[in-house]
Design an enzyme around this catalytic site. Sequence first.
Site, PDB file in Angstrom:
ATOM      1  N   ASN A  21       0.832  -1.211  -0.054  1.00  0.00           N
ATOM      2  CA  ASN A  21       0.074   0.155  -0.046  1.00  0.00           C
ATOM      3  C   ASN A  21       0.738   1.242  -0.046  1.00  0.00           C
ATOM      4  O   ASN A  21       1.764   1.374   0.777  1.00  0.00           O
ATOM      5  CB  ASN A  21      -0.784  -0.008   1.343  1.00  0.00           C
ATOM      6  CG  ASN A  21      -1.951   1.264   1.499  1.00  0.00           C
ATOM      7  OD1 ASN A  21      -1.541   2.417   1.086  1.00  0.00           O
ATOM      8  ND2 ASN A  21      -3.253   0.913   1.689  1.00  0.00           N
ATOM      9  N   HIS A  57      -5.260   3.655  -1.651  1.00  0.00           N
ATOM     10  CA  HIS A  57      -6.548   3.862  -0.968  1.00  0.00           C
ATOM     11  C   HIS A  57      -6.950   5.566  -1.082  1.00  0.00           C
ATOM     12  O   HIS A  57      -6.430   6.341  -0.503  1.00  0.00           O
ATOM     13  CB  HIS A  57      -6.379   3.488   0.487  1.00  0.00           C
ATOM     14  CG  HIS A  57      -8.036   3.559   1.151  1.00  0.00           C
ATOM     15  ND1 HIS A  57      -8.429   2.847   2.363  1.00  0.00           N
ATOM     16  CD2 HIS A  57      -9.058   4.555   0.766  1.00  0.00           C
ATOM     17  CE1 HIS A  57      -9.684   3.318   2.545  1.00  0.00           C
ATOM     18  NE2 HIS A  57      -9.950   4.219   1.713  1.00  0.00           N
ATOM     19  N   ARG A  59      -8.598   8.430  -0.728  1.00  0.00           N
ATOM     20  CA  ARG A  59      -9.562   8.947   0.082  1.00  0.00           C
ATOM     21  C   ARG A  59     -10.017  10.133  -0.489  1.00  0.00           C
ATOM     22  O   ARG A  59      -9.208  10.846  -1.428  1.00  0.00           O
ATOM     23  CB  ARG A  59      -9.015   9.295   1.393  1.00  0.00           C
ATOM     24  CG  ARG A  59      -8.658   8.047   2.365  1.00  0.00           C
ATOM     25  CD  ARG A  59      -8.340   8.330   3.559  1.00  0.00           C
ATOM     26  NE  ARG A  59      -8.081   6.965   4.349  1.00  0.00           N
ATOM     27  CZ  ARG A  59      -8.823   6.184   4.894  1.00  0.00           C
ATOM     28  NH1 ARG A  59      -9.967   6.686   4.770  1.00  0.00           N
ATOM     29  NH2 ARG A  59      -8.467   5.230   5.683  1.00  0.00           N
ATOM     30  N   HIS A  64      -3.395  11.773   0.786  1.00  0.00           N
ATOM     31  CA  HIS A  64      -2.438  11.164   0.398  1.00  0.00           C
ATOM     32  C   HIS A  64      -2.444  10.824  -0.990  1.00  0.00           C
ATOM     33  O   HIS A  64      -1.950  11.310  -2.003  1.00  0.00           O
ATOM     34  CB  HIS A  64      -1.970   9.865   1.463  1.00  0.00           C
ATOM     35  CG  HIS A  64      -2.986   8.866   1.796  1.00  0.00           C
ATOM     36  ND1 HIS A  64      -3.917   8.382   0.976  1.00  0.00           N
ATOM     37  CD2 HIS A  64      -3.340   8.556   3.192  1.00  0.00           C
ATOM     38  CE1 HIS A  64      -4.898   7.636   1.562  1.00  0.00           C
ATOM     39  NE2 HIS A  64      -4.209   7.695   2.903  1.00  0.00           N
ATOM     40  N   GLU A  89      -8.530   0.521  -2.911  1.00  0.00           N
ATOM     41  CA  GLU A  89      -9.588   0.440  -1.838  1.00  0.00           C
ATOM     42  C   GLU A  89     -10.237   1.670  -1.716  1.00  0.00           C
ATOM     43  O   GLU A  89      -9.960   2.804  -2.067  1.00  0.00           O
ATOM     44  CB  GLU A  89      -8.902   0.423  -0.623  1.00  0.00           C
ATOM     45  CG  GLU A  89      -7.936  -0.939  -0.548  1.00  0.00           C
ATOM     46  CD  GLU A  89      -7.189  -1.118   0.732  1.00  0.00           C
ATOM     47  OE1 GLU A  89      -6.718   0.094   1.482  1.00  0.00           O
ATOM     48  OE2 GLU A  89      -6.801  -2.024   1.290  1.00  0.00           O
ATOM     49  N   THR A 119      -8.534   6.764   9.890  1.00  0.00           N
ATOM     50  CA  THR A 119      -7.792   5.786   9.239  1.00  0.00           C
ATOM     51  C   THR A 119      -9.092   4.713   9.099  1.00  0.00           C
ATOM     52  O   THR A 119      -9.968   4.823   9.966  1.00  0.00           O
ATOM     53  CB  THR A 119      -6.464   5.179   9.545  1.00  0.00           C
ATOM     54  OG1 THR A 119      -6.333   4.061   9.121  1.00  0.00           O
ATOM     55  CG2 THR A 119      -6.806   4.595  10.902  1.00  0.00           C
ATOM     56  N   HIS A 210      -4.115  -4.137   7.804  1.00  0.00           N
ATOM     57  CA  HIS A 210      -4.256  -3.022   8.544  1.00  0.00           C
ATOM     58  C   HIS A 210      -3.331  -3.346   9.827  1.00  0.00           C
ATOM     59  O   HIS A 210      -3.778  -4.188  10.796  1.00  0.00           O
ATOM     60  CB  HIS A 210      -5.504  -2.602   9.321  1.00  0.00           C
ATOM     61  CG  HIS A 210      -5.765  -1.154   9.594  1.00  0.00           C
ATOM     62  ND1 HIS A 210      -6.187  -0.173   8.798  1.00  0.00           N
ATOM     63  CD2 HIS A 210      -5.255  -0.442  10.511  1.00  0.00           C
ATOM     64  CE1 HIS A 210      -5.793   0.928   9.325  1.00  0.00           C
ATOM     65  NE2 HIS A 210      -5.516   0.781  10.635  1.00  0.00           N
ATOM     66  N   ASP A 211      -2.361  -2.846   9.738  1.00  0.00           N
ATOM     67  CA  ASP A 211      -1.327  -2.677  10.945  1.00  0.00           C
ATOM     68  C   ASP A 211      -0.422  -3.826  11.145  1.00  0.00           C
ATOM     69  O   ASP A 211       0.204  -4.310  12.248  1.00  0.00           O
ATOM     70  CB  ASP A 211      -1.922  -2.467  12.335  1.00  0.00           C
ATOM     71  CG  ASP A 211      -2.325  -0.950  12.625  1.00  0.00           C
ATOM     72  OD1 ASP A 211      -3.144  -0.676  13.395  1.00  0.00           O
ATOM     73  OD2 ASP A 211      -1.675  -0.070  12.006  1.00  0.00           O
ATOM     74  N   HIS A 234       1.330   1.085   5.992  1.00  0.00           N
ATOM     75  CA  HIS A 234       2.174   2.249   6.890  1.00  0.00           C
ATOM     76  C   HIS A 234       3.345   1.390   7.805  1.00  0.00           C
ATOM     77  O   HIS A 234       4.336   2.256   7.601  1.00  0.00           O
ATOM     78  CB  HIS A 234       0.986   2.365   8.055  1.00  0.00           C
ATOM     79  CG  HIS A 234       1.428   3.443   8.995  1.00  0.00           C
ATOM     80  ND1 HIS A 234       1.209   4.638   8.932  1.00  0.00           N
ATOM     81  CD2 HIS A 234       2.278   3.360  10.188  1.00  0.00           C
ATOM     82  CE1 HIS A 234       1.581   5.445  10.063  1.00  0.00           C
ATOM     83  NE2 HIS A 234       2.531   4.863  10.556  1.00  0.00           N
TER      84      HIS A 234
HETATM   85  C1  LIG Z   1      -8.286  -0.460   4.678  1.00  0.00           C
HETATM   86  C2  LIG Z   1      -7.106  -0.195   5.399  1.00  0.00           C
HETATM   87  O1  LIG Z   1      -6.827  -0.937   6.525  1.00  0.00           O
HETATM   88  C3  LIG Z   1      -5.933   0.347   4.808  1.00  0.00           C
HETATM   89  O2  LIG Z   1      -5.924  -0.128   3.484  1.00  0.00           O
HETATM   90  C4  LIG Z   1      -6.367   1.823   4.744  1.00  0.00           C
HETATM   91  O3  LIG Z   1      -5.884   2.194   3.325  1.00  0.00           O
HETATM   92  C5  LIG Z   1      -5.366   2.740   5.628  1.00  0.00           C
HETATM   93  O4  LIG Z   1      -5.785   3.968   5.259  1.00  0.00           O
HETATM   94  P1  LIG Z   1      -4.610   5.257   5.831  1.00  0.00           P
HETATM   95  O5  LIG Z   1      -3.451   4.588   4.921  1.00  0.00           O
HETATM   96  O6  LIG Z   1      -5.342   6.284   5.266  1.00  0.00           O
HETATM   97  O7  LIG Z   1      -4.567   4.981   7.148  1.00  0.00           O
HETATM   98  N1  LIG Z   2      -5.831  -2.936   3.583  1.00  0.00           N
HETATM   99  C1  LIG Z   2      -4.723  -2.651   4.455  1.00  0.00           C
HETATM  100  C2  LIG Z   2      -3.772  -1.951   3.610  1.00  0.00           C
HETATM  101  O1  LIG Z   2      -3.791  -1.726   2.443  1.00  0.00           O
HETATM  102  C3  LIG Z   2      -2.696  -1.397   4.474  1.00  0.00           C
HETATM  103  O2  LIG Z   2      -2.772  -1.106   5.648  1.00  0.00           O
HETATM  104  P1  LIG Z   2      -1.624  -0.557   6.617  1.00  0.00           P
HETATM  105  O3  LIG Z   2      -0.800  -1.833   6.646  1.00  0.00           O
HETATM  106  O4  LIG Z   2      -1.326   0.902   6.095  1.00  0.00           O
HETATM  107  O5  LIG Z   2      -2.284  -0.408   8.131  1.00  0.00           O
END
Ligand SMILES: CC(=O)[C@@H](O)[C@H](O)COP(=O)(O)O
Ligand SMILES: NCC(=O)COP(=O)(O)O
Length: 262
Positions: A21, A57, A59, A64, A89, A119, A210-211, A234
């Site tokens: 991501n 993603h 938004r 971003h 996403e 988020t 996510h995380d 992230h």
């Molecule tokens: C859906 C999800 O959990 C993540 O893919 C999302 O893209 C996080 O978005 P941010 O990077 O804006 O926190």
């Molecule tokens: N769908 C989760 C994603 O794309 C990335 O989530 P994160 O690793 O940034 O928390």
Amino acid sequence: MNPLIASEAAGRLAPTALSVNLNKVALLRNTRHLGIPSVTRAAGIVLQAGANGITVHPRPDERHIRGSDVHELAELLRRDWPHIEYNIEGNPFHNLMDFVRVVRPAQATFVPDAEGQFTSDHGWQLPADIERLAPVIAETKALGVRVSLFMDPIPEAMKLAREVGADRVELYTETYASAWGTPRQAEVLAGFTAAAEAALAAGLGVNAGHDLNRDNLADFLRAVPGVQEVSIGHALIADALELGYTATIRDYQRCIAAAYPG
Ligand SMILES: CC(=O)[C@@H](O)[C@H](O)COP(=O)(O)O
Ligand SMILES: NCC(=O)COP(=O)(O)O
């Protein structure tokens, strides 16, 4: 141990696909009008290093990933990486479908985020969301795009996700990430295992995200069956600030491989 999984894109036995991501590359880029760090350069480097997919993603507030990023990445993948999966996403009732209709990515992951949400922090509510999701899922699939629903790890919801037309679910893994390394890890992980088993039994593919990070990824994949794709941003981009993109991707692929010994 999770079974090795035939990768839909490559038709080969492979463990879980790593979809990177790039949101946080764009976040840093947006803090100056200089165009660096480049999102498309990041995509090229992580793919060269062995990433299996790209996730964005976009938004509505473009904090971003911007619309231009979505299209530039689509062109890069089409031109240079035609077998790499593109996962876009977003909330299909906000701006996501504008991208799906034009770009037609391999996968669209529907996420029930509000426009200004800090988020992603929850999945769809089924059956409550079924009536409004059904037509937009049908439209997306008619465009040849796989649909994944961002879901909390609730086993009872998985059959409903299949019935509304989803191809896959993406298990929202923040509760696992928060429990990892604590006495609650095993209990929370058992919930994800049950949800994945229910998803597989319903005929759904299983994604997760996510995380997730280098510390918690292998334990998750060892315990949760049939995870076809993890999307990670992230923590991975934070790691890349220290290690570089190439070393980071290789490290994450090592974590995935460690979950599938032998
Ligand atoms: C859906 C999800 O959990 C993540 O893919 C999302 O893209 C996080 O978005 P941010 O990077 O804006 O926190
Ligand atoms: N769908 C989760 C994603 O794309 C990335 O989530 P994160 O690793 O940034 O928390």
